[in-house]
Design a protein around this motif. Structure first.
Motif, short mmCIF file in Angstrom:
data_model
loop_
_atom_site.label_atom_id
_atom_site.label_comp_id
_atom_site.label_asym_id
_atom_site.label_seq_id
_atom_site.Cartn_x
_atom_site.Cartn_y
_atom_site.Cartn_z
N SER A 1 -6.30 -1.66 -4.66
CA SER A 1 -6.77 -2.28 -3.41
C SER A 1 -5.88 -3.47 -3.12
O SER A 1 -5.29 -4.07 -4.04
CB SER A 1 -8.23 -2.73 -3.52
OG SER A 1 -8.35 -3.83 -4.40
N GLU B 1 -12.19 0.64 -1.66
CA GLU B 1 -12.80 -0.21 -0.65
C GLU B 1 -14.14 -0.71 -1.18
O GLU B 1 -14.78 -0.04 -2.01
CB GLU B 1 -13.02 0.55 0.66
CG GLU B 1 -11.74 0.99 1.34
CD GLU B 1 -12.01 1.76 2.63
OE1 GLU B 1 -13.15 2.25 2.79
OE2 GLU B 1 -11.10 1.85 3.46
N GLU C 1 -6.59 4.34 -2.70
CA GLU C 1 -7.08 3.01 -2.33
C GLU C 1 -8.59 2.90 -2.49
O GLU C 1 -9.34 3.82 -2.15
CB GLU C 1 -6.70 2.69 -0.88
CG GLU C 1 -7.01 1.26 -0.49
CD GLU C 1 -6.41 0.86 0.84
OE1 GLU C 1 -6.53 -0.33 1.21
OE2 GLU C 1 -5.84 1.74 1.54
N LYS D 1 0.83 -1.21 0.00
CA LYS D 1 0.00 0.00 0.00
C LYS D 1 0.86 1.26 0.00
O LYS D 1 0.58 2.22 -0.73
CB LYS D 1 -0.93 0.00 1.22
CG LYS D 1 -2.00 -1.08 1.19
CD LYS D 1 -2.90 -0.98 2.42
CE LYS D 1 -3.98 -2.05 2.39
NZ LYS D 1 -4.91 -1.94 3.53
N THR E 1 -10.91 -8.87 -6.89
CA THR E 1 -11.29 -7.53 -6.41
C THR E 1 -11.59 -6.59 -7.57
O THR E 1 -11.78 -5.39 -7.36
CB THR E 1 -10.17 -6.94 -5.53
OG1 THR E 1 -8.91 -7.18 -6.14
CG2 THR E 1 -10.20 -7.57 -4.15
N GLU F 1 -6.86 -6.61 -1.06
CA GLU F 1 -7.99 -7.19 -0.33
C GLU F 1 -8.07 -8.69 -0.58
O GLU F 1 -7.50 -9.22 -1.53
CB GLU F 1 -9.29 -6.53 -0.78
CG GLU F 1 -9.42 -5.06 -0.39
CD GLU F 1 -9.72 -4.85 1.07
OE1 GLU F 1 -10.07 -5.84 1.75
OE2 GLU F 1 -9.63 -3.70 1.55
#
Length: 504
Positions: A364, A260, A258, A248, A340, A366
């Motif tokens: 991202s 979400e 970023e 990140k 993602t 994730e």
């Protein structure tokens, strides 16, 4: 003679003729093993006890080993089905035997390889022929019997070769421990005969002792600095999380923002927006984790119409679409995201943060979920490094340059690229990196430039290059791990995670 209570209790419990372990004394005295060990060393230093040490191996069944002990080894189950099908006379079709044996998933490959290894049978042309001269009597298979012996606590009598084989199959875990045994010395016997009294000692200086002044009067416990102390493992950030945070930081430093979004999402966002046909094999129940929840009803109707039209008719004068089945209920069905890119679709469409104007960079890191077969490079859930750049006149060179800059931050400079097909990008290519220990090329990601059939329904009229990289594969290249199950999951190597040196 006066001794602290734990030392006195151990001295009185010890025998001059019978060796007993520290663990036995700890259970009998109701004391912590570390405290009894410390007392034993202190009494040894005083000449009152003799402490003998030896290394013992502990063998325990893994979850898989326990399952095979109860249900039978896969090769024995396959052989039993073959016997029932008459494969000793004529070869029996493999699919029929697999169904009859109840083997599933990776158990099939395990059964086939070990069936041949043990000489129970051979496989040729999709059929199984039982062997005429097996290495072992199937009714007395040494590996199956060893699983029973280990479960009964009789592992010490087993041949090391059998244990090695079971360990390589992941059916047992072997750990070495130092066992300490204690006996009374002659001086210890004499001391007990002359009489030993307990003395109350203090093991730590407390605020109360200091403020009251009692520390001047009490007797403090003597410590043997060479004695083993109890190992205390402090909390530590998981190496996977450390690497994710570093990823990140690198991407933010490269100008990315970023994204979400939900782990459970509508198939519309996960696949339909990506121009993935609804009858694509990856969208069946074999590859996705569907959830038994109500359909998602807050999808943008105008976007759904445009996406459906792209699937049915294509985009532009050259587009032809898929002419494949389309179901609005399927599009609204909720599943765990397999990638993602569902977040990318939400952001590019303007649904997440409003309409975006180029240039834009988003990422991202994730978790995603796939119904894969577990192996050293695949898990049912893993972390994906998703990213995309929206700008005018992007090319593959821009994409490759982005990867080169990103991976250089982690000391990886030997990337290789291979052309690839994706339903949603054109051109597309896969990324590979060389494993530092094995020299093997490891696939570390997939990438490309989004097709017009993806971007046009979203309302994006410039180029977008995108990628999905595997965080765990990056970890393998950075640290030399050969099996991602060592770093997370139910079989992770806790000692490795506690002691691995963080690479920066």
């Amino acid at each position: 003679m006066k001794l602290p209570e734990t030392q006195l209790a151990l001295l009185e419990a010890a025998s001059a003729t019978e060796q007993r372990t520290v663990a036995q004394f700890a259970g009998e005295l109701g004391e912590d093993t570390a405290a009894v060990t410390r007392a034993a060393f202190e009494l040894e230093e005083a000449g009152l006890l003799a402490v003998d040490e030896h290394v013992a191996e502990d063998v325990a069944l893994t979850e898989e080993g326990e399952r095979y002990r109860e249900a039978g080894l896969p090769e024995l189950r396959l052989r039993a089905a073959a016997v029932e099908a008459g494969a000793d006379a004529e070869p029996a079709e493999m699919g029929r035997l697999i169904g009859a044996s109840g083997l599933e998933g990776p158990e099939v490959d395990i059964a086939l390889s070990n069936l041949a290894r043990k000489g129970y049978g051979s496989i040729e042309g999709g059929a199984v022929q039982l062997g005429a001269d097996p290495k072992y009597d199937p009714d007395e298979d040494p590996e199956a019997e060893a699983l029973d012996d280990i479960a009964d606590g009789n592992a010490g009598y087993l041949d090391s070769g059998i244990l090695d084989r079971l360990e390589s199959r992941g059916l047992i875990e072997r750990t070495e421990t130092t066992v300490r045994s204690v006996t009374l010395t002659d001086d210890g016997v004499t001391a007990l005969m002359e009489g030993v009294e307990a003395t109350e000692t203090v093991s730590a200086v407390t605020p109360e002792l200091l403020t009251s002044g009692e520390w001047r009067e009490v007797e403090f416990t003597e410590y043997n600095v060479e004695a083993d102390a109890e190992t205390v493992h402090s909390g530590k950030e998981h190496i996977l999380r450390q690497t994710a945070n570093r990823v990140k930081n690198v991407l933010v430093g490269m100008g990315f923002q970023e994204m979400e979004g939900p782990h459970a999402d509508a198939d519309f966002w996960i696949n339909d927006c990506l121009f993935m046909p609804q009858d694509h094999p990856a969208r069946t129940h074999w590859d996705r984790f569907a959830l038994d929840v109500p359909l998602m009803d807050d999808l943008p109707e105008d976007l759904m119409e445009r996406v459906e039209d792209a699937h049915r008719n294509g985009v532009g004068t050259e587009g032809d679409g898929y002419h494949s089945p389309w179901s609005e209920d399927f599009a609204r069905a909720v599943a765990l995201r397999g990638h993602t890119t569902s977040l990318s679709m939400r952001y590019l469409s303007g649904h997440a943060v409003g309409e975006l104007e180029p240039p834009q960079r988003y990422f991202s890191v994730e978790k995603v979920y796939r119904n894969d077969t577990l192996d050293p490079t695949h898990l049912l859930e893993f972390f994906q490094i998703e990213g995309w750049v929206m700008a005018e006149e992007l090319s593959v060179r821009d994409l490759m340059g982005t990867f080169t800059e990103f991976y250089e931050q982690f000391g990886i400079t030997d990337l290789e690229f291979k052309p690839h097909y994706n339903p949603y990008t054109e051109p597309s290519f896969e990324l590979f990196g060389k494993h530092p220990e094995t020299g093997e090329l490891i696939e570390i990601g997939n990438s490309g430039i989004f097709r017009e059939e993806v971007l046009s329904p979203l309302g994006v009229d410039c180029d977008v290059m995108a990628w999905g990289l595997a965080l765990e594969r990056l970890l393998m290249l950075m640290y030399g791990f050969e099996d991602i199950r060592d770093v997370h999951g139910t079989l992770c190597d806790l000692d490795l995670l506690r002691n691995v040196e963080v690479v920066y």
